[in-house]
Design a protein around this motif. Sequence first.
Motif, PDB file in Angstrom:
ATOM      1  N   ILE A  24      83.796  50.358  97.968  1.00 48.11           N
ATOM      2  CA  ILE A  24      83.260  50.876  96.700  1.00 48.11           C
ATOM      3  C   ILE A  24      81.778  51.200  96.862  1.00 48.11           C
ATOM      4  N   ALA A  27      81.531  54.300  99.076  1.00 52.31           N
ATOM      5  CA  ALA A  27      82.004  55.475  98.329  1.00 52.31           C
ATOM      6  C   ALA A  27      81.000  55.908  97.267  1.00 52.31           C
ATOM      7  N   LEU A  36      87.395  58.132  99.674  1.00 47.62           N
ATOM      8  CA  LEU A  36      87.895  57.273  98.598  1.00 47.62           C
ATOM      9  C   LEU A  36      89.413  57.081  98.706  1.00 47.62           C
TER      10      LEU A  36
END
Length: 158
Positions: A24, A27, A36
């Motif tokens: 996360i 990304a 992702l």
Amino acid sequence: MEGFTVALALVDAIPVLSFGISMIIIASRFDSPLFLLGAGLSVLAGCCKVAWKLILGVAKKDLRWLNKPFVPMQATGFLLMAVSFVLGFGTIDWAGVLAAVTGIPSVLFFVAWIGLMGFMGWYRKNRFSNEDAKSNWTAQIINAVGQTCLLLGILFAG
């Protein structure tokens, strides 16, 4: 299967959670739907494995269909992430990335992560048995420490 407990499943969730948080963070800094997708597929593979172990621990049912896709899903996820980096190569501030990952203490965590993932690869090839709870405990501990090192390296890299 003997020895597959709820505790085993919960410990297996640690590297999945650490890796998921790491992905996360990456990304959020690397705008790539392909990255992702790959990260999501890799995390989903880990979640399936955790669910398989949790069901084994709670209900004593071996739902192999939850475990079987782990390696192909994870490998596909990693491949998609690698392709996303190749495709986005020119948009990445490599000097900034290098400066961030080579600073202390982040570099120490990244080196530990690389070493632990290498050891994990060796362990899976030479000692791991999917059917053996003790073998799973060992692999999970190596992976949990390794993925936590990755997360800490990313967090310290800022």
